[in-house]
Write an enzyme that holds these catalytic residues in place. Structure first.
Site, PDB file in Angstrom:
ATOM      1  N   ASP A 213       0.789  -1.276  -0.055  1.00  0.00           N
ATOM      2  CA  ASP A 213      -0.070   0.082   0.029  1.00  0.00           C
ATOM      3  C   ASP A 213       0.771   1.119  -0.021  1.00  0.00           C
ATOM      4  O   ASP A 213       2.094   1.369   0.516  1.00  0.00           O
ATOM      5  CB  ASP A 213      -0.877  -0.052   1.092  1.00  0.00           C
ATOM      6  CG  ASP A 213      -1.904   1.232   1.344  1.00  0.00           C
ATOM      7  OD1 ASP A 213      -2.707   1.156   0.498  1.00  0.00           O
ATOM      8  OD2 ASP A 213      -1.454   1.932   2.331  1.00  0.00           O
ATOM      9  N   GLU A 248       1.759  -0.323  -5.257  1.00  0.00           N
ATOM     10  CA  GLU A 248       0.829   0.562  -5.457  1.00  0.00           C
ATOM     11  C   GLU A 248       1.410   1.727  -5.662  1.00  0.00           C
ATOM     12  O   GLU A 248       1.649   2.601  -4.874  1.00  0.00           O
ATOM     13  CB  GLU A 248      -0.252   0.628  -4.399  1.00  0.00           C
ATOM     14  CG  GLU A 248      -1.409   1.828  -4.873  1.00  0.00           C
ATOM     15  CD  GLU A 248      -2.101   2.307  -3.581  1.00  0.00           C
ATOM     16  OE1 GLU A 248      -3.250   2.913  -3.911  1.00  0.00           O
ATOM     17  OE2 GLU A 248      -1.506   2.259  -2.537  1.00  0.00           O
TER      18      GLU A 248
END
Length: 499
Positions: A213, A248
């Site tokens: 993330d 990401e």
């Protein structure tokens, strides 16, 4: 004697040849290069205990659903204890969210998924923690806390990005995303070691990798981020050589390419937009040319890059809603990205045409097993706005309809598994005069596949050099062939083997 010598040399030659051919045919190829991922929000997926909140045992009970759909790997959105419903504010990196189950349940999930040849990766959120994480509670309590330097503090409120600094009695702390998600300080070697320790813990539990993330926000410097991920990846490979990491990096293709210096895989956000906008505009905006350019760009930094392709994720308007509820356009967009080289990531519910728009909770609504929402596995942690009882968007209605999004996805994924050229082939655009026709070929070793889409709402014709034989047609939707010609109906797709 000469005959024995000849036989011996021949056997050695055959052994070397077989070894070489085995190697070049990808025997040692990383498992994820041929994977088909499914992103699942555990809270919304399947409830096993009647509390209307999805859980790990619900996932276990639904493993055959993934298997039947030809899903080979799951990305679990955060499953750690947290304060918020979404789980991106972690309070404990070494446990399971109590609403989702126990560590024993998780270990059982890993074991049973692996028995069905389904890999599992976890969402690893380490750019920040929850403000209620014991590290931060201690850090904020005293200048002398052993965890003080685990976070980014200032005695005065900085002028730069002043809106990202929040006050506590002991100073101002930095939080990029939200005041209750303070950023960790990766300049502190202890923090980096803690993160490695966390990852090692879950790898030893059996996970196959991590989705990273906010991968570009660890430092406020891309070069430092890349160096960190390189260090992290190298460490994990020393523990598990086939570990999969996907970053990401929500940015343009040039920025994503930089991160391939440190990571094996990144989500291809620009390609997603290119596909969605092409379908919306009923005109190819240069999908294949763009993908060819990207792959060359990525390869300059990592010759073994693994492109993570997708349409939409948990932060974006759902596919069907983006297209104003159009089933045909949703199917067409799926047809495009599921026939491109790379690692496809399907967002849960995409395959049954679920809808959803901001705020985020309504992009993450409960998966509908039945149209009446009375299945024993039905979650209902939030009252849905889009996927309501009786509106026809549900697995049971999709399964019965041979022309549904679900059955279309199922067939496409079946073809993708059988035809490795679709995952790993060299792609080349087939030029057409009409940009509403998107045509390309993929080639891997002796396998050649041609894919043709009509992006238009009106009928179109595609002419091919050779006669198209019925036995070579792998998939055809809303189209027909006549010798070397394909009559393409609105939003149609044809997949065919070519010489």
């Amino acid at each position: 004697m000469k005959i024995k010598f000849f036989i011996k040399r021949t056997l050695i030659f055959i052994f070397i040849l077989v070894t070489f051919l085995t190697y070049i045919h990808g025997y040692n190829e990383p498992w994820y290069k041929n994977a088909i991922f499914y992103e699942v929000f555990v809270r919304s997926f399947a409830d096993s205990d009647g509390d209307r909140v999805g859980d790990l045992n619900g996932l276990i009970d639904k493993l055959d659903y993934f298997k039947n759909l030809n899903i080979t790997a799951l990305w679990l959105m955060p499953i750690f204890p947290s304060v918020s419903y979404h789980g991106y504010d972690v309070t404990d990196y070494y446990d399971i969210h109590p609403g989702y189950g126990t560590m024993e349940d998780f270990e059982n999930l890993i074991r049973k998924a692996h028995e069905k040849n389904i890999k599992i990766i976890l969402d690893l959120v380490v750019n920040h923690t929850s403000s209620r994480h014991p590290w931060f509670v201690s850090s904020a309590s005293s200048y002398n806390s052993p965890y003080r330097d685990y976070y980014i503090w200032s005695t005065e409120k900085p002028e730069k990005n002043s809106n990202l600094w929040y006050k506590k009695p002991t100073g101002y702390y930095y939080a990029l995303f939200w005041s209750e998600m303070p950023d960790l300080n990766f300049d502190n070697p202890k923090v980096r070691e803690e993160v490695k320790k966390i990852a090692k813990f879950w790898i030893e539990k059996g996970v196959d990798g991590f989705r990273l993330d906010a991968a570009k926000h660890i430092y406020d410097d891309d070069s430092k981020n890349i160096q960190w991920w390189k260090e992290f990846y190298s460490y994990l490979k020393s523990i598990k050589p086939d570990v999969y990491l996907v970053g990401e990096v929500w940015d343009n293709e040039y920025k994503i390419a930089e991160y391939y210096k440190g990571l094996p895989s990144n989500f291809n956000f620009p390609l997603s937009d290119k596909i969605m906008n092409s379908v919306a505009n009923q005109k190819d905006l240069g999908i294949i040319e763009f993908l060819e350019f990207e792959r060359e760009l990525f390869g300059e930094n990592n010759t073994d890059f693994a492109d993570a392709i997708f349409l939409r994720n948990h932060d974006q308007v759902r596919v069907r809603t983006f297209f104003g509820g159009s089933i045909d356009k949703s199917i067409l967009a799926g047809s495009i990205y599921l026939t491109l080289p790379g690692i496809p990531f399907i967002y849960y519910g995409e395959e049954i045409g679920m809808e959803g728009s901001k705020p985020d909770e309504y992009i993450r609504e409960p998966f509908k097993w039945t149209d009446d929402m009375k299945s024993k596995y039905q979650t209902y942690w939030i009252i849905p706005r889009y996927n309501l009882p009786g509106n026809g968007i549900a697995l049971d209605t999709e399964e019965k309809d041979p022309n549904s999004i679900y059955n279309h996805y199922k067939k496409l994924l079946e073809i993708r598994v059988k035809c490795r050229a679709l995952s790993n082939g060299k792609i080349e655009r087939i030029k057409t005069q009409d940009r509403s026709i998107l045509a390309y070929k993929l080639e891997l070793e002796d396998e050649k596949i041609m894919v043709v889409h009509n992006l238009n709402r009106i009928e179109n014709t595609f002419n091919f050099n050779n006669e198209i034989k019925e036995k070579d047609i792998l998939y055809i939707r809303n189209a027909k062939t006549e010798k070397n010609k394909i009559i393409l109906g609105p939003y149609s797709t044809v997949i065919v083997k070519i010489p």
